[in-house]
Each structure stands twice: as C-alpha cells, then as structure tokens.
Design a protein around this motif. Structure first.
Motif, PDB file in Angstrom:
ATOM      1  N   ASP A  14     -34.313 117.314  20.294  1.00 32.55           N
ATOM      2  CA  ASP A  14     -33.856 117.025  18.929  1.00 32.55           C
ATOM      3  C   ASP A  14     -33.573 118.290  18.127  1.00 32.55           C
ATOM      4  O   ASP A  14     -32.813 118.249  17.150  1.00 32.55           O
ATOM      5  CB  ASP A  14     -34.898 116.174  18.197  1.00 32.55           C
ATOM      6  CG  ASP A  14     -34.970 114.756  18.755  1.00 32.55           C
ATOM      7  OD1 ASP A  14     -33.969 114.325  19.360  1.00 32.55           O
ATOM      8  OD2 ASP A  14     -36.014 114.097  18.583  1.00 32.55           O
ATOM      9  N   ARG A  15     -34.182 119.420  18.511  1.00 33.60           N
ATOM     10  CA  ARG A  15     -33.948 120.663  17.769  1.00 33.60           C
ATOM     11  C   ARG A  15     -32.485 121.091  17.837  1.00 33.60           C
ATOM     12  O   ARG A  15     -31.960 121.675  16.893  1.00 33.60           O
ATOM     13  CB  ARG A  15     -34.844 121.781  18.298  1.00 33.60           C
ATOM     14  CG  ARG A  15     -36.332 121.574  18.078  1.00 33.60           C
ATOM     15  CD  ARG A  15     -37.114 122.785  18.580  1.00 33.60           C
ATOM     16  NE  ARG A  15     -38.537 122.548  18.534  1.00 33.60           N
ATOM     17  CZ  ARG A  15     -39.221 121.939  19.492  1.00 33.60           C
ATOM     18  NH1 ARG A  15     -38.584 121.500  20.573  1.00 33.60           N
ATOM     19  NH2 ARG A  15     -40.521 121.749  19.391  1.00 33.60           N
ATOM     20  N   PHE A  16     -31.848 120.820  18.975  1.00 29.30           N
ATOM     21  CA  PHE A  16     -30.442 121.204  19.098  1.00 29.30           C
ATOM     22  C   PHE A  16     -29.596 120.461  18.072  1.00 29.30           C
ATOM     23  O   PHE A  16     -28.740 121.053  17.402  1.00 29.30           O
ATOM     24  CB  PHE A  16     -29.902 120.914  20.501  1.00 29.30           C
ATOM     25  CG  PHE A  16     -28.400 121.017  20.573  1.00 29.30           C
ATOM     26  CD1 PHE A  16     -27.795 122.261  20.602  1.00 29.30           C
ATOM     27  CD2 PHE A  16     -27.612 119.879  20.549  1.00 29.30           C
ATOM     28  CE1 PHE A  16     -26.401 122.363  20.630  1.00 29.30           C
ATOM     29  CE2 PHE A  16     -26.224 119.974  20.575  1.00 29.30           C
ATOM     30  CZ  PHE A  16     -25.625 121.212  20.621  1.00 29.30           C
ATOM     31  N   GLY A  76     -26.523 120.297  12.924  1.00 29.59           N
ATOM     32  CA  GLY A  76     -26.256 119.525  11.712  1.00 29.59           C
ATOM     33  C   GLY A  76     -25.949 118.066  11.969  1.00 29.59           C
ATOM     34  O   GLY A  76     -25.147 117.444  11.271  1.00 29.59           O
ATOM     35  N   THR A  77     -26.595 117.498  13.004  1.00 28.90           N
ATOM     36  CA  THR A  77     -26.364 116.100  13.326  1.00 28.90           C
ATOM     37  C   THR A  77     -27.644 115.517  13.908  1.00 28.90           C
ATOM     38  O   THR A  77     -28.712 116.116  13.813  1.00 28.90           O
ATOM     39  CB  THR A  77     -25.178 115.958  14.308  1.00 28.90           C
ATOM     40  OG1 THR A  77     -24.909 114.581  14.548  1.00 28.90           O
ATOM     41  CG2 THR A  77     -25.447 116.679  15.620  1.00 28.90           C
ATOM     42  N   THR A  78     -27.566 114.356  14.509  1.00 30.14           N
ATOM     43  CA  THR A  78     -28.718 113.729  15.157  1.00 30.14           C
ATOM     44  C   THR A  78     -28.293 113.205  16.521  1.00 30.14           C
ATOM     45  O   THR A  78     -27.093 112.993  16.781  1.00 30.14           O
ATOM     46  CB  THR A  78     -29.273 112.553  14.336  1.00 30.14           C
ATOM     47  OG1 THR A  78     -28.264 111.521  14.256  1.00 30.14           O
ATOM     48  CG2 THR A  78     -29.671 113.009  12.933  1.00 30.14           C
ATOM     49  N   ALA A  79     -29.271 112.987  17.388  1.00 31.29           N
ATOM     50  CA  ALA A  79     -28.978 112.444  18.716  1.00 31.29           C
ATOM     51  C   ALA A  79     -28.368 111.049  18.598  1.00 31.29           C
ATOM     52  O   ALA A  79     -27.452 110.695  19.351  1.00 31.29           O
ATOM     53  CB  ALA A  79     -30.257 112.403  19.557  1.00 31.29           C
ATOM     54  N   GLU A  80     -28.876 110.264  17.648  1.00 27.10           N
ATOM     55  CA  GLU A  80     -28.352 108.900  17.469  1.00 27.10           C
ATOM     56  C   GLU A  80     -26.863 108.933  17.112  1.00 27.10           C
ATOM     57  O   GLU A  80     -26.061 108.158  17.629  1.00 27.10           O
ATOM     58  CB  GLU A  80     -29.134 108.177  16.383  1.00 27.10           C
ATOM     59  CG  GLU A  80     -30.580 107.804  16.758  1.00 27.10           C
ATOM     60  CD  GLU A  80     -31.496 109.017  16.763  1.00 27.10           C
ATOM     61  OE1 GLU A  80     -32.541 108.968  17.438  1.00 27.10           O
ATOM     62  OE2 GLU A  80     -31.148 110.026  16.097  1.00 27.10           O
ATOM     63  N   ARG A  81     -26.495 109.859  16.208  1.00 30.87           N
ATOM     64  CA  ARG A  81     -25.107 109.971  15.780  1.00 30.87           C
ATOM     65  C   ARG A  81     -24.184 110.390  16.917  1.00 30.87           C
ATOM     66  O   ARG A  81     -23.008 110.048  16.939  1.00 30.87           O
ATOM     67  CB  ARG A  81     -25.000 110.982  14.647  1.00 30.87           C
ATOM     68  CG  ARG A  81     -24.429 110.392  13.361  1.00 30.87           C
ATOM     69  CD  ARG A  81     -24.326 111.463  12.297  1.00 30.87           C
ATOM     70  NE  ARG A  81     -25.596 111.578  11.593  1.00 30.87           N
ATOM     71  CZ  ARG A  81     -25.910 112.561  10.773  1.00 30.87           C
ATOM     72  NH1 ARG A  81     -25.051 113.546  10.572  1.00 30.87           N
ATOM     73  NH2 ARG A  81     -27.067 112.587  10.170  1.00 30.87           N
ATOM     74  N   GLU A  82     -24.736 111.159  17.875  1.00 31.52           N
ATOM     75  CA  GLU A  82     -23.930 111.677  18.977  1.00 31.52           C
ATOM     76  C   GLU A  82     -24.017 110.806  20.220  1.00 31.52           C
ATOM     77  O   GLU A  82     -23.496 111.159  21.265  1.00 31.52           O
ATOM     78  CB  GLU A  82     -24.368 113.102  19.321  1.00 31.52           C
ATOM     79  CG  GLU A  82     -24.308 114.079  18.173  1.00 31.52           C
ATOM     80  CD  GLU A  82     -22.916 114.239  17.586  1.00 31.52           C
ATOM     81  OE1 GLU A  82     -21.938 114.115  18.354  1.00 31.52           O
ATOM     82  OE2 GLU A  82     -22.792 114.490  16.368  1.00 31.52           O
TER      83      GLU A  82
END
Length: 288
Positions: A46-48, A53-59
């Motif tokens: 999640d740090r990446f 400037g985003t989230t894993a869920e968004r990507e």
C-alpha cells in the motif's frame, strides 16, 4: 489442555518485529514490490500507492503487469531505462544478481517524485529465478536538497570567481587543509605542488608577520572574536612575497567550545599594498 505459552510469545514477538519493520520502512520511505513469474505481474504494498497519490482499490488491486506500471507511473523520459532494468532482472540466471536505479514516477495528481529502485532475485534450489523482488525508496527530498546545494555551490563559485578569491577549509584537529586552485595559483603553484596541510601555509608566511598573524588567529580560535581577519605576506614560488587579505571563521566547535573546522578566503592585495607604499613615499617627499 496443551501449553501454548511459547507459541503465543513467539507470535507476539513476530507481531512486534513486523511493526518495527513497518515503522522503519515508513521512516525510510520504502516500498516493497515483487514480480511473480507465474502470473507475470508486479505486486506492490500500500505504500507504493500512497507514494503515487492513489489507492490499490482505485487501481484495481495491488497487482499489475510490468507494462501497466511503466506506462501509468514511470516518467516518460525514464520508461525505456526502467523497463530495460526490470527485464534484465527477470531474465537473469545469476542468483546473486542485484541492481539499483534512480528514476522518476508520476503521481496521479501530476506531481513527479524521484525514487530509487532496488532489485533482487530469489532462486529455487537449482539456482533458477522464481521471484524478482525489491524496494522503491522516495528520494524526492534528497534530490531537492542536492539541487539546492548545487545551486548554492554555483552561486558561491561565481562569487569567488568574481572576487578572485582563494579558499581554504581547515580541519583544526588533524591539520588537514583543503585549498582551492585559486589559492595555490595566487602563489604560482599547482594543487599537486602544495601539501594539503596547515604547515604548508605556515612555511609560506613571512617571518616578520608570523607573530602578529598567530596572535590574531589564536584570539579567534579561543572564541574571543567572531571572525579572523589579517593582512600578511606569503612567499610566492618566484621567491618574492605577495600580500593577502586573509579572512576566516570557525564553522564547527565541539561541546566544550574547542574549534574543529574553520574556513576562509585569501584575496591578493599586493597592488593595493604597493600603491600604499608608493603613496607613503610621495608623502615623505612632500614633507621633506
């Protein structure tokens, strides 16, 4: 009943160790990532995504193909070099393979961050790579500091060149002195011809000036003045003496106030001194 106290203690120790590792990675600005050969995807923590400037869920999750990572997050000017570096890691058969590369990533808000990517390979029992993994470290603040330092050094160099100043940086404890090229050229030498030590300067000071110079210098080293300033003569390579305006200041002291490092400048004032001497002669003739 089965006594699992030891197991619980081990679990607690592991939890504590993981928390300490997580805290250390947060402080260092480190991101974990892995490349899985079986799926052909990169997996980020999640740090990446926070860095980007985003989230894993968004990507769409923590996993993405290498092509997606380079296309969506790597700066366009660095895409080829990064893809090439990752490709080397994936193709390498060397179990000791490792690489380190600095490049830029583009955040979702358009901001640019400098990062350093470290790559390592995990081989199987036969030495064949089964996983490529590593870290990404945010270097943005370091890069900004380096850029500011370079600009500061360039401005300082322009000022020194414009003022025709020689510089010296003296380790008071060891006696080592760093002279710049102008300092030695002022005396007709090259850098390689002057020992980088305080005794080089001491040997060049005119004997008639030494006592006055050392009294002025020691007064400052003892902390009784806020800077050191003295006009004195130095022996030129030609055998003649030149006049210099020597200015400096202690820039670092220990806890007891003893000087550790001092720095300063030399300005050639021989012409001025010659003019003053000529003026004194003219005034003497007029008085006569």
């Amino acid at each position: 009943h089965t006594d699992i106290t030891g197991v619980k203690k081990a679990e607690e120790a592991l939890k504590k160790s993981r928390q300490q590792l997580s805290d250390a990675m947060d402080l260092a600005g480190l991101v974990n990532w892995e490349y899985e050969f079986r799926t052909g995807t990169l997996c980020f923590d999640d740090r990446f995504f926070a860095m980007a400037g985003t989230t894993a869920e968004r990507e769409g999750g923590n996993r993405m193909p290498v092509e997606t990572y380079t296309r969506e997050f790597v700066h366009p000017d660095d895409m080829h070099a990064v893809a090439e570096e990752i490709g080397k890691g994936m193709k390498s058969t060397d179990p000791e393979y490792g690489s380190r590369r600095e490049h830029r990533i583009v955040r979702r808000d358009g901001g640019v961050r400098w990062v350093q990517t470290l790559i390592r390979i995990t081989p199987d029992e036969e030495g064949r790579p089964v996983k490529v993994h590593g870290t990404i470290q945010d270097l943005t603040e370091q890069k900004r500091a380096e850029h500011a330092l370079r600009e500061s050094e360039e401005r300082l160099q322009l000022a020194l060149d414009g003022g025709d100043l020689g510089t010296w940086n003296w380790n008071v404890v060891t006696g080592e002195v760093i002279f710049n090229e102008r300092w030695v050229a002022m005396l007709g030498y090259r850098l390689s011809e002057i020992e980088p030590h305080i005794r080089s300067w001491e040997r060049l000071v005119h004997p008639d000036d030494m006592l006055r110079v050392m009294e002025t210098l020691n007064t400052h080293l003892e902390g009784r003045t806020d800077h050191y300033e003295c006009e004195h003569r130095l022996l030129h390579k030609s055998g003649a003496f030149i006049w210099v305006l020597d200015k400096g200041r202690v820039i670092r002291r220990d806890a007891e106030g003893r000087p550790l490092v001092a720095a300063g400048t030399h300005l050639d004032i021989t012409r001025r001194k010659m003019g003053e001497e000529e003026l004194r002669k003219i005034e003497a003739r007029y008085r006569l």
